[in-house]
Design an enzyme around this catalytic site. Sequence first.
Site, PDB file in Angstrom:
ATOM      1  CG  ASP A   1      -2.333   0.761   1.080  1.00 57.71           C
ATOM      2  OD1 ASP A   1      -2.034   2.025   0.802  1.00 57.71           O
ATOM      3  OD2 ASP A   1      -3.403   0.258   1.048  1.00 57.71           O
TER       4      ASP A   1
ATOM      5  N   GLY B   1       4.538   1.203  -1.839  1.00 59.17           N
ATOM      6  CA  GLY B   1       4.444   1.536  -3.194  1.00 59.17           C
ATOM      7  C   GLY B   1       3.457   1.916  -3.789  1.00 59.17           C
ATOM      8  CG  ASP B   2       1.664   4.820  -7.404  1.00 56.81           C
ATOM      9  OD1 ASP B   2       0.742   4.174  -7.786  1.00 56.81           O
ATOM     10  OD2 ASP B   2       2.124   5.642  -7.923  1.00 56.81           O
ATOM     11  CG  PHE B   3      -2.294   0.170  -6.634  1.00 55.73           C
ATOM     12  CD1 PHE B   3      -2.806   1.232  -7.265  1.00 55.73           C
ATOM     13  CD2 PHE B   3      -2.990  -0.243  -5.349  1.00 55.73           C
ATOM     14  CE1 PHE B   3      -4.109   1.865  -6.945  1.00 55.73           C
ATOM     15  CE2 PHE B   3      -4.157   0.412  -5.105  1.00 55.73           C
ATOM     16  CZ  PHE B   3      -4.564   1.488  -5.756  1.00 55.73           C
TER      17      PHE B   3
ATOM     18  CG  HIS C   1     -15.336  -0.085  -5.145  1.00 56.48           C
ATOM     19  ND1 HIS C   1     -15.941  -0.270  -4.295  1.00 56.48           N
ATOM     20  CD2 HIS C   1     -14.069  -0.032  -4.526  1.00 56.48           C
ATOM     21  CE1 HIS C   1     -15.735  -0.244  -2.878  1.00 56.48           C
ATOM     22  NE2 HIS C   1     -14.235   0.173  -3.062  1.00 56.48           N
TER      23      HIS C   1
HETATM   24  C1  LIG Z   1     -10.901   1.617  -0.089  1.00 59.03           C
HETATM   25  S1  LIG Z   1      -9.151   1.191   0.347  1.00 59.03           S
HETATM   26  C2  LIG Z   1      -9.075  -0.528   0.686  1.00 59.03           C
HETATM   27  C3  LIG Z   1      -8.333  -1.086   1.915  1.00 59.03           C
HETATM   28  C4  LIG Z   1      -8.172  -2.741   1.772  1.00 59.03           C
HETATM   29  N1  LIG Z   1      -7.954  -3.297   0.912  1.00 59.03           N
HETATM   30  C5  LIG Z   1      -9.725  -3.107   2.511  1.00 59.03           C
HETATM   31  O1  LIG Z   1     -10.614  -3.498   1.668  1.00 59.03           O
HETATM   32  O2  LIG Z   1     -10.152  -2.742   3.785  1.00 59.03           O
HETATM   33  C6  LIG Z   1      -8.317   1.460  -0.738  1.00 59.03           C
HETATM   34  C7  LIG Z   1      -6.520   1.239  -0.354  1.00 59.03           C
HETATM   35  O3  LIG Z   1      -6.101   1.665  -1.530  1.00 59.03           O
HETATM   36  C8  LIG Z   1      -4.742   2.285  -1.082  1.00 59.03           C
HETATM   37  N2  LIG Z   1      -4.270   3.110  -2.318  1.00 59.03           N
HETATM   38  C9  LIG Z   1      -4.708   4.209  -2.862  1.00 59.03           C
HETATM   39  N3  LIG Z   1      -3.766   4.383  -4.010  1.00 59.03           N
HETATM   40  C10 LIG Z   1      -2.984   3.819  -3.794  1.00 59.03           C
HETATM   41  C11 LIG Z   1      -1.852   3.357  -4.858  1.00 59.03           C
HETATM   42  N4  LIG Z   1      -1.742   4.278  -5.745  1.00 59.03           N
HETATM   43  N5  LIG Z   1      -0.813   2.535  -4.570  1.00 59.03           N
HETATM   44  C12 LIG Z   1      -1.210   1.714  -3.599  1.00 59.03           C
HETATM   45  N6  LIG Z   1      -1.988   1.967  -2.748  1.00 59.03           N
HETATM   46  C13 LIG Z   1      -3.022   2.611  -2.907  1.00 59.03           C
HETATM   47  C14 LIG Z   1      -5.171   3.023  -0.139  1.00 59.03           C
HETATM   48  O4  LIG Z   1      -4.294   3.582   0.886  1.00 59.03           O
HETATM   49  C15 LIG Z   1      -6.207   2.321   0.696  1.00 59.03           C
HETATM   50  O5  LIG Z   1      -5.648   1.413   1.746  1.00 59.03           O
END
Ligand SMILES: C[S@@+](CC[C@H](N)C(=O)[O-])C[C@H]1O[C@@H](n2cnc3c(N)ncnc32)[C@H](O)[C@@H]1O
Length: 360
Positions: free
Chosen positions: A219, A245-247, A265
């Site tokens: 994350d 990191g950044d997905f 989503h």
């Molecule tokens: C809606 S939350 C879902 C968290 C977890 N998967 C859950 O269902 O409880 C979205 C997650 O995506 C992460 N996120 C947003 N942009 C991101 C990026 N560019 N790279 C990695 N993670 C990211 C956020 O920090 C957050 O933890």
Amino acid sequence: MTQESTTAAAAAHDEGRAAAIDDRGYLMQLVFGSLAAHTVRAAIELRIVELIGGKERSAAEVAAEAGTDPQATLRLLRALAALRLLEESAPGAFSVTSAGALLDPGTPGSMASMVASSTFMERIMQPGWDHLADSVRTGDTSFEKVFGKDFFSHLKDHPERSAGFNEAMSQATRGTAAVLPGAFDFGRLGTVADIGGGDGTLLAGVLREHPSLNGILYDTEEGLAQAPETLRRDGLADRCSLVPGDFFESVPEGAGAYLIKSILHDWPDDLCVTILGHCREVLPADGRVLIVEPVLSEAVDPQSVGLYLGDLNMLVNWGGRERTRSEFEEVCGRAGLAVESVTRLGGPGGLFCLIEARAA
Ligand SMILES: C[S@@+](CC[C@H](N)C(=O)[O-])C[C@H]1O[C@@H](n2cnc3c(N)ncnc32)[C@H](O)[C@@H]1O
């Protein structure tokens, strides 16, 4: 007109009038829906359900223990009874219903902390909803218009809000974390990665049930901020690596399955294809991408009203969307993945499904 036909016409008129009143009442209920949410949150704040417990209590008794005004307390208890969270089992005596019991932190499967964290989420989400009609006109998110940045960039600038969001996600994910470990053969894997796994609630649930499995929690820095505490609490720190990191750039190598819950989503199709494409790049030949999200039915299902409102929430606050199975198949296909199965998780996982995809 005969007597019979006059009576039938009067009855039809009364029925029509009752239906019109029902329709008007129904609309009023919809328009003032947020008042119900405030009422439930006040019940949590004042610990009403805990104070009533398994007994019948009068408003005066509840008020004496809660330190609240007796008359106002009676009005709150009546409203909670009308919302079917309490029952007026005898005149002036209130008891807790099965739905109301979920507001007690001591009830198994309690939703008390989720309701409490919803206050925070409402504050951050509400301004976007004020511009829903604009978002429908343009198809664009409204969050940026209000806050000047997209949702996750805003959280990056506000660590306390980021912590509140991570906590709300953790609360919302607990139900899924209880059912997902039994829904897939995680035991055959050496390592599972959770992409955008937040504070690790879901991955911890899987690792707890599968003692030979290791985890990678991926994350952003701020998304991972609360993860060390989650893993330490569950004694999983040595079986799970935290990778910031950044997905949109890449995802870590080395896992047999890539979990991705409540991520797609948040984003429009093209960005989903980018994220899934990075999973596909590192996926072993027999690996799986495990998408965990609600799946919209092809035709509207009025039972799933929360899902359609959640979809609008994605529009106004994130610029993402909920998807049907064929829409998931399409974004997966564009990323070089094929959907193998879609399974409703059920139980406390609620509306969530497990979408298993492999390399196409
Ligand atoms: C809606 S939350 C879902 C968290 C977890 N998967 C859950 O269902 O409880 C979205 C997650 O995506 C992460 N996120 C947003 N942009 C991101 C990026 N560019 N790279 C990695 N993670 C990211 C956020 O920090 C957050 O933890």
